[in-house]
Enzyme design. Structure first.
Site, short mmCIF file in Angstrom:
data_model
loop_
_atom_site.label_atom_id
_atom_site.label_comp_id
_atom_site.label_asym_id
_atom_site.label_seq_id
_atom_site.Cartn_x
_atom_site.Cartn_y
_atom_site.Cartn_z
N LYS A 160 107.64 -11.24 12.65
CA LYS A 160 107.15 -12.28 12.99
C LYS A 160 107.38 -12.62 14.64
CE LYS A 160 107.51 -14.24 8.33
NZ LYS A 160 108.10 -14.54 7.31
N GLN A 212 114.14 -18.18 6.61
CA GLN A 212 113.53 -17.23 5.84
C GLN A 212 114.11 -17.18 4.44
OE1 GLN A 212 111.00 -14.98 7.02
NE2 GLN A 212 111.14 -13.92 5.15
N ASP A 242 106.70 -23.29 8.27
CA ASP A 242 106.32 -22.48 7.20
C ASP A 242 105.79 -23.62 5.87
OD1 ASP A 242 106.14 -20.22 6.21
OD2 ASP A 242 108.12 -20.16 5.01
#
Ligand code: NAP
Length: 288
Positions: A57, A101, A124
């Site tokens: 990422k 994450q 996200d």
């Protein structure tokens, strides 16, 4: 042996690249006015898969001019550090997006961390606040993985309206938001899970089938309606196999479906493209 393959691939790798290329001039324009888009990440440092995803990422982010820091979270990190770090990032105007994450180490309360993250930085799209905005159809960041699936459908001109969509999986980060996004696009949606009875028969009625299960090659070709669109989010390690495999048994599904995402090269790269797109949106909003 040659197969009579009429199925068309939904090429997430190629589309992801095009999306990321399209972000470059927007990032450049922001940099010219002194705004450097930034994505910071909290990641479990002893989870090799998470570390690898986050590395990729950051790499793809850097390629288009987005900077970012990673904050490694270990078995010794306590909840108060995580909460302080999130508060700090919420208040730091130079940070436009924050990614927690999944999964954080088990001793930590990940839900509390997500609740603490401001929706305007939740690129996200997985905090309770962002999911609430999705449920109510209000503006907000949408979950990157299902958003990537929707983007693939748009790119290939596949309409959802009036279609029967079956989503297998009801996780908060994937199955549920995918179902809501399909509903938003006027599909008639069925959500399946581990307690669903006769899953193969339900799948056979799907015009659009979303696999978000985490079970390697669970969905076979004879579960798929001829002409269906198959979106496979699964990413599963299988001992003895070099490549990760999806939740769909690709070789049999490809004989029946009209459209299908490959694994790898389908949904996965689109997730990162959508995440970065959300970061650029967040940075643009910070101008105002
Ligand atoms: P998860 O949280 O484990 O959820 C899995 C869901 O599948 C649950 O709702 C579970 O039902 C359901 N399920 C499990 N076994 C089933 C079965 N035999 N029949 C029907 N339903 C079943 O997983 P997730 O985080 O949503 O991830 C799903 C897959 O997507 C994984 O392979 C993951 O690696 C992949 N993924 C990919 C990306 C990407 O960027 N491409 C991003 C995230 C995840 P219950 O609710 O009843 O337990």
């Amino acid at each position: 042996m040659e197969t009579e393959q009429k199925t068309k691939l939904l090429d997430g790798r190629a589309l992801s690249k095009r999306v990321r290329e399209s972000l470059k001039p927007r990032v450049q324009a922001l940099r010219e006015i002194g705004i450097i888009p930034r994505l910071d990440v909290l990641v479990a440092k002893n989870d090799p898969a998470s570390v690898a995803y986050v590395r990729m990422k950051h790499k793809w982010a850097e390629e288009i001019g987005i900077v970012g820091e990673s904050y490694p979270i270990s078995e010794d990190t306590d909840q108060s550090y995580v909460m302080r770090k999130i508060a700090e990032l919420n208040n730091d105007d130079s940070v436009h997006g924050v990614l927690i994450q999944h999964p954080l180490p088990k001793h930590l309360d990940e839900e509390a961390a997500l609740i603490a993250l401001g929706a305007e930085k939740d690129v996200d799209g997985i905090t309770p606040e962002s999911l609430g905005l999705l449920v109510s159809g209000a503006k907000g960041f949408r979950c990157a993985t299902p958003l990537g699936m929707m983007r693939l459908l748009d790119e290939y001109g596949i309409s959802c309206e009036g279609k029967h969509a079956v989503v297998i999986g009801r996780s908060v980060i994937l199955g549920k938001p995918a179902a809501l996004m399909l509903l938003e696009r006027n599909a008639t949606v069925t959500i399946c899970h581990s307690k669903t009875r006769d899953l193969p028969e339900i799948c056979r009625h799907a015009d659009i089938l979303v696999a978000a299960v985490g079970r390697p090659e669970l969905i076979k070709g004879d579960w798929i309606k001829p002409g269906a669109v198959v979106l496979d989010a699964g990413y599963n390690k299988v001992e003895g196999r070099e490549m990760d495999v999806g939740d769909v048994h690709f070789e049999s599904a490809v004989q029946v479906a009209e459209w299908i995402t490959p694994v790898p090269g389908g949904v996965g790269p689109m997730t990162v493209a959508m995440l970065l797109s959300n970061v650029v949106d967040a940075a643009e909003r910070s101008r105002n």
